[in-house]
Motif scaffolding. Structure first.
Motif, PDB file in Angstrom:
ATOM      1  N   ARG A   1      -5.147  23.085  -1.098  1.00  4.82           N
ATOM      2  CA  ARG A   1      -3.929  23.386  -1.139  1.00  4.82           C
ATOM      3  C   ARG A   1      -3.302  22.721  -0.115  1.00  4.82           C
ATOM      4  NH1 ARG A   1      -2.464  29.367  -2.799  1.00  4.82           N
ATOM      5  NH2 ARG A   1      -3.866  28.616  -4.391  1.00  4.82           N
ATOM      6  N   THR A   2      -3.625  22.915   1.103  1.00  2.00           N
ATOM      7  CA  THR A   2      -2.814  22.100   2.132  1.00  2.00           C
ATOM      8  C   THR A   2      -2.758  20.577   2.260  1.00  2.00           C
ATOM      9  OG1 THR A   2      -3.892  24.221   3.650  1.00  2.00           O
ATOM     10  CG2 THR A   2      -3.152  21.960   4.791  1.00  2.00           C
ATOM     11  N   ALA A   3      -3.946  20.141   1.829  1.00  2.00           N
ATOM     12  CA  ALA A   3      -4.002  18.536   1.464  1.00  2.00           C
ATOM     13  C   ALA A   3      -3.028  17.959   0.520  1.00  2.00           C
ATOM     14  CB  ALA A   3      -5.475  18.228   1.343  1.00  2.00           C
ATOM     15  N   ALA A   4      -3.105  19.183  -0.522  1.00  2.00           N
ATOM     16  CA  ALA A   4      -2.253  18.627  -1.906  1.00  2.00           C
ATOM     17  C   ALA A   4      -0.564  18.732  -1.541  1.00  2.00           C
ATOM     18  CB  ALA A   4      -2.347  19.601  -2.854  1.00  2.00           C
ATOM     19  N   LEU A   5      -0.493  19.699  -0.525  1.00  2.00           N
ATOM     20  CA  LEU A   5       1.078  19.882  -0.203  1.00  2.00           C
ATOM     21  C   LEU A   5       1.362  18.754   0.609  1.00  2.00           C
ATOM     22  CD1 LEU A   5       1.084  23.565   0.511  1.00  2.00           C
ATOM     23  CD2 LEU A   5       2.446  22.479  -1.125  1.00  2.00           C
ATOM     24  N   ALA A   6       0.649  18.118   1.423  1.00  2.00           N
ATOM     25  CA  ALA A   6       1.063  17.131   2.339  1.00  2.00           C
ATOM     26  C   ALA A   6       0.693  15.643   1.657  1.00  2.00           C
ATOM     27  CB  ALA A   6       0.104  17.024   3.583  1.00  2.00           C
ATOM     28  N   SER A   7       0.209  15.629   0.575  1.00  2.00           N
ATOM     29  CA  SER A   7      -0.190  14.129  -0.056  1.00  2.00           C
ATOM     30  C   SER A   7       0.953  13.335  -0.823  1.00  2.00           C
ATOM     31  CB  SER A   7      -1.256  14.579  -1.311  1.00  2.00           C
ATOM     32  OG  SER A   7      -1.524  13.087  -1.929  1.00  2.00           O
ATOM     33  N   LYS A   8       1.174  12.051  -0.664  1.00  2.00           N
ATOM     34  CA  LYS A   8       2.158  11.474  -0.995  1.00  2.00           C
ATOM     35  C   LYS A   8       1.904  10.770  -2.300  1.00  2.00           C
ATOM     36  CE  LYS A   8       4.550  12.367   2.709  1.00  2.00           C
ATOM     37  NZ  LYS A   8       5.675  13.233   2.665  1.00  2.00           N
ATOM     38  N   ALA A   9       0.794  10.960  -3.004  1.00  2.00           N
ATOM     39  CA  ALA A   9       0.467  10.362  -4.418  1.00  2.00           C
ATOM     40  C   ALA A   9       1.517  11.101  -5.188  1.00  2.00           C
ATOM     41  CB  ALA A   9      -1.105  11.186  -4.701  1.00  2.00           C
ATOM     42  N   TRP A  10       1.693  10.117  -6.321  1.00  2.00           N
ATOM     43  CA  TRP A  10       3.199  10.214  -6.971  1.00  2.00           C
ATOM     44  C   TRP A  10       3.065  11.469  -7.697  1.00  2.00           C
ATOM     45  CZ3 TRP A  10       2.980  11.085 -12.076  1.00  2.00           C
ATOM     46  CH2 TRP A  10       2.013  10.315 -12.899  1.00  2.00           C
ATOM     47  N   PRO A  11       1.765  12.094  -8.254  1.00  2.00           N
ATOM     48  CA  PRO A  11       1.990  13.461  -8.833  1.00  2.00           C
ATOM     49  C   PRO A  11       2.280  14.531  -8.223  1.00  2.00           C
ATOM     50  CG  PRO A  11      -0.328  12.017  -9.584  1.00  2.00           C
ATOM     51  CD  PRO A  11       0.451  11.387  -8.365  1.00  2.00           C
ATOM     52  N   TYR A  12       1.734  14.534  -6.764  1.00  2.00           N
ATOM     53  CA  TYR A  12       2.288  15.378  -6.172  1.00  2.00           C
ATOM     54  C   TYR A  12       3.637  15.523  -5.519  1.00  2.00           C
ATOM     55  CZ  TYR A  12      -2.673  15.987  -5.293  1.00  2.00           C
ATOM     56  OH  TYR A  12      -4.161  16.309  -5.460  1.00  2.00           O
ATOM     57  N   ASP A  13       4.162  14.315  -5.541  1.00  2.00           N
ATOM     58  CA  ASP A  13       5.754  14.205  -5.170  1.00  2.00           C
ATOM     59  C   ASP A  13       6.443  14.596  -6.337  1.00  2.00           C
ATOM     60  OD1 ASP A  13       5.659  12.789  -2.815  1.00  2.00           O
ATOM     61  OD2 ASP A  13       5.566  10.764  -3.821  1.00  2.00           O
ATOM     62  N   GLU A  14       6.163  14.655  -7.870  1.00  2.00           N
ATOM     63  CA  GLU A  14       6.599  15.091  -8.797  1.00  2.00           C
ATOM     64  C   GLU A  14       6.529  16.586  -8.789  1.00  2.00           C
ATOM     65  OE1 GLU A  14       8.553  13.501 -11.431  1.00  2.00           O
ATOM     66  OE2 GLU A  14       8.457  12.230  -9.825  1.00  2.00           O
ATOM     67  N   ALA A  15       5.510  17.391  -8.532  1.00  2.00           N
ATOM     68  CA  ALA A  15       5.059  18.545  -8.648  1.00  2.00           C
ATOM     69  C   ALA A  15       6.109  19.297  -7.513  1.00  2.00           C
ATOM     70  CB  ALA A  15       3.715  18.821  -8.201  1.00  2.00           C
ATOM     71  N   ARG A  16       6.292  18.521  -6.435  1.00  2.00           N
ATOM     72  CA  ARG A  16       7.356  19.228  -5.389  1.00  2.00           C
ATOM     73  C   ARG A  16       8.662  19.469  -5.897  1.00  2.00           C
ATOM     74  NH1 ARG A  16       3.757  16.999  -1.348  1.00  2.00           N
ATOM     75  NH2 ARG A  16       4.039  14.968  -1.925  1.00  2.00           N
ATOM     76  N   LYS A  17       9.035  18.941  -7.054  1.00  2.00           N
ATOM     77  CA  LYS A  17      10.420  19.018  -7.645  1.00  2.00           C
ATOM     78  C   LYS A  17      10.255  20.390  -8.366  1.00  2.00           C
ATOM     79  CE  LYS A  17      11.145  14.137  -9.044  1.00  2.00           C
ATOM     80  NZ  LYS A  17      11.251  13.414 -10.248  1.00  2.00           N
ATOM     81  N   LEU A  18       9.115  20.979  -8.796  1.00  2.00           N
ATOM     82  CA  LEU A  18       8.927  22.220  -9.245  1.00  2.00           C
ATOM     83  C   LEU A  18       8.909  23.131  -8.158  1.00  2.00           C
ATOM     84  CD1 LEU A  18       6.372  21.228 -12.002  1.00  2.00           C
ATOM     85  CD2 LEU A  18       8.819  21.886 -12.581  1.00  2.00           C
ATOM     86  N   LEU A  19       8.287  22.912  -7.070  1.00  2.00           N
ATOM     87  CA  LEU A  19       8.540  23.676  -5.930  1.00  2.00           C
ATOM     88  C   LEU A  19       9.812  24.156  -5.529  1.00  2.00           C
ATOM     89  CD1 LEU A  19       5.398  22.658  -3.716  1.00  2.00           C
ATOM     90  CD2 LEU A  19       5.563  24.289  -5.192  1.00  2.00           C
ATOM     91  N   LYS A  20      10.854  23.087  -5.663  1.00  2.00           N
ATOM     92  CA  LYS A  20      12.133  23.388  -5.289  1.00  2.00           C
ATOM     93  C   LYS A  20      12.855  23.991  -6.531  1.00  2.00           C
ATOM     94  CE  LYS A  20      12.686  19.170  -2.226  1.00  2.00           C
ATOM     95  NZ  LYS A  20      13.093  17.892  -2.365  1.00  2.00           N
ATOM     96  N   ARG A  21      12.456  23.764  -7.803  1.00  2.00           N
ATOM     97  CA  ARG A  21      13.254  24.352  -8.885  1.00  2.00           C
ATOM     98  C   ARG A  21      13.016  26.145  -8.825  1.00  2.00           C
ATOM     99  NH1 ARG A  21      14.665  22.479 -14.141  1.00  2.00           N
ATOM    100  NH2 ARG A  21      14.361  24.056 -15.562  1.00  2.00           N
TER     101      ARG A  21
END
Length: 530
Positions: free
Chosen positions: A8-28
């Motif tokens: 989870r820690t590595a995923a939250l920091a990763s810049k791979a595009w699926p994680y960038d997309e998932a961060r939109k849902l964290l904000k939502r």
């Protein structure tokens, strides 16, 4: 095995595009959707079964699944993926790549869910295409819920949303009419009634009669008479931009991506969703795949690769790998990209186990396999096997395996089924795309001397020389002949020995094909004249 917290820690920091997309849902949903009492995070993909499913359809499900997995790795929260088929859409034109053209033309304007199957294998054309799509999704192992529009409209799942559309009819028209030309404005309607007698999906203006009862009125295009009709229970369907927004609202969709060609549609559907009191889903617009000629792939034209075609020549994982890379860049999706996609997939797969977690999450295979990356021993590349088939000029897999086992005695079809599978793909790819293109040209004077020198170097090597030792002699022969850059020497080898402009590492190839056999190729090249 990586523990959940480290992942989870590595995923939250990763810049791979699926994680960038998932961060939109964290904000939502900053506090999580489930904790807000709204259920699981909902991902959706849409598909119109008006033509045979092509790779673009698979692409959307694959990429959405990658974002879904990234979100789960970041949060551990529950998620759902709905694959929606708009099979209530009317058949407006007949794709060129289908049989029974006359029969299909006789069923124009009918919902795809009732148009007869031109292949004669399913109850309807939509059912045929839906089954093919689901077979491919199931083959890859995607976790999804399939929903057909014909079922959702008929069983009332959209009834409340349809009533809301009628209540907000004027506002929705205010969104759509400015985007239309003068003639289209006269006939536009956000809801298409299904004619109770002909069964056709009618593109006619409507009048809202009773929003609570879901009643509308329209002029019957056959008779001109005024007809009142309910829009509920499958008696109507929405125009597709309104339909898209209606699904977002009815299902509570949080994420849906779309092709760059639908940017305007995303904007309009988003406005309609807001009119209906909902927030449009998150998502991004990916670039379109192009065919060999650089044209956009279209299911109605049939100018793109089908999923079956890719699977004739390569494993499905290599397709998912190709799909993962550079989603915002327009790229060719043709038969010519397959060999490289296969080899790059296995290269990334081989490097994965020894990488630190941060690099693993940036490795495409992590997303291809949705975090459950297999371990595969692949001592030969697809390109090398393809060149073996090319020079051996045989489709006899047993004979080809004898070459393979001379190169790698420890492998067999039983111990390395992936190699056996790749060998079958190489045979098919060579037969259909390579055989007719091969032309072994005669060497020029410098190349002739270099080939003779290489043959002498090979003769001096021990029978058990390694691929690396052989490769070193290939380098030395090229340097001695004055090739600069050395890639000109390698191209000369490919063109004179293999009949192609590109090829494998010659050391690996000679070790696989055999010293004696490779020297025969050199002798044939030395004897060749134009």
């Amino acid at each position: 095995m990586i523990d959940t917290e480290t992942l989870r820690t590595a995923a939250l920091a990763s810049k791979a595009w699926p994680y960038d997309e998932a961060r939109k849902l964290l904000k939502r949903w900053p506090d999580g959707k489930e904790s807000s009492g709204q259920g699981a995070m909902l991902f959706q993909t849409g598909y119109g079964p008006s033509g045979l499913p092509h790779i673009g359809t698979f692409t959307e499900v694959a990429r959405t699944s990658m974002v879904r997995n990234a979100y789960k790795e970041m949060t551990g929260a529950e998620t759902r993926l709905v694959a929606f088929s708009d099979d209530m859409d009317g058949l407006r034109k007949v794709p060129d790549n289908l049989p029974e053209q006359e029969m299909l033309r006789a069923h124009l304007d009918l919902p795809l869910s009732v148009v007869p199957d031109p292949f004669g294998t399913h109850p309807s054309f939509a059912a045929h295409n839906n089954a093919r799509l689901r077979a491919f999704l199931d083959q890859f192992g995607f976790d999804y819920e399939f929903i057909a529009a014909s079922d959702a409209y008929a069983d009332g799942r959209f009834d409340e949303a349809l009533k809301s559309i009628l209540r907000h009819y004027d506002a929705i028209m205010g969104v759509m009419l400015p985007t239309l030309g003068g003639e289209r404005r006269k006939t536009y309607s956000p809801i298409f009634p299904i004619h109770p007698e002909t069964g056709k999906v009618l593109q006619v203006p409507i009048e809202v009669v009773d929003t609570d009862a879901g009643l509308i009125a329209y002029a019957d295009p056959e008779t001109g008479a005024r007809r009142e009709q309910s829009v509920l229970g499958g008696q109507a369907k929405c125009q597709w931009k309104v339909d898209w927004a209606m699904r977002w609202v009815a299902f509570g969709v949080d994420y849906e991506m779309a092709g760059k060609d639908l940017i305007d549609s995303v904007v309009q559907s988003g406005k309609i969703a807001r009119v209906l009191g909902a927030k449009p889903p998150e998502g991004f617009n990916y670039e379109m795949f192009l065919d060999e000629a650089g044209a956009k792939i279209s299911k109605s034209k049939g100018n793109g690769l089908t999923i079956e075609q890719w699977l004739t020549y390569a494993p499905i994982e290599s397709l998912a790998f190709y799909i993962y890379r550079e989603p915002r860049k327009a790229r060719a999706l043709s038969f010519s990209v397959i060999p490289r996609a296969v080899d790059e997939y296995y290269q990334f797969l081989a490097s994965y186990p020894t990488q630190p977690i941060e690099q693993q999450l940036g490795n495409p295979v992590h997303h291809v396999h949705l975090g459950a990356v297999p371990t595969v021993d692949m001592p030969l590349t697809f390109g090398l096997l393809l060149n073996l088939v090319s020079v051996a000029m045989t489709e006899d897999k047993a004979l080809l395996w004898r070459y393979v086992q001379r190169y790698a005695p420890q492998v067999s079809p039983e111990t390395h089924p992936a190699i056996d599978q790749l060998l079958g793909y190489a045979i098919a790819y060579f037969r259909d795309f390579v055989a007719a293109t091969l032309h072994k040209r005669a060497p020029d004077a410098r190349e002739h001397a270099a080939l003779a020198d290489l043959d002498a170097r090979f003769a001096a090597l021990p029978a058990d020389a390694s691929a690396e030792d052989i490769q070193n002699e290939v380098y030395e022969a090229g340097k001695a002949a004055g090739f600069d850059p050395l890639r000109d020497w390698f191209m000369a080898l490919y063109e004179t020995l293999l009949g192609s402009s590109q090829g494998p590492r010659m050391g690996s190839f000679a070790a696989l094909y055999g010293f004696a056999e490779t020297r025969v190729l050199i002798a044939e090249a030395l004897a060749r004249t134009e």
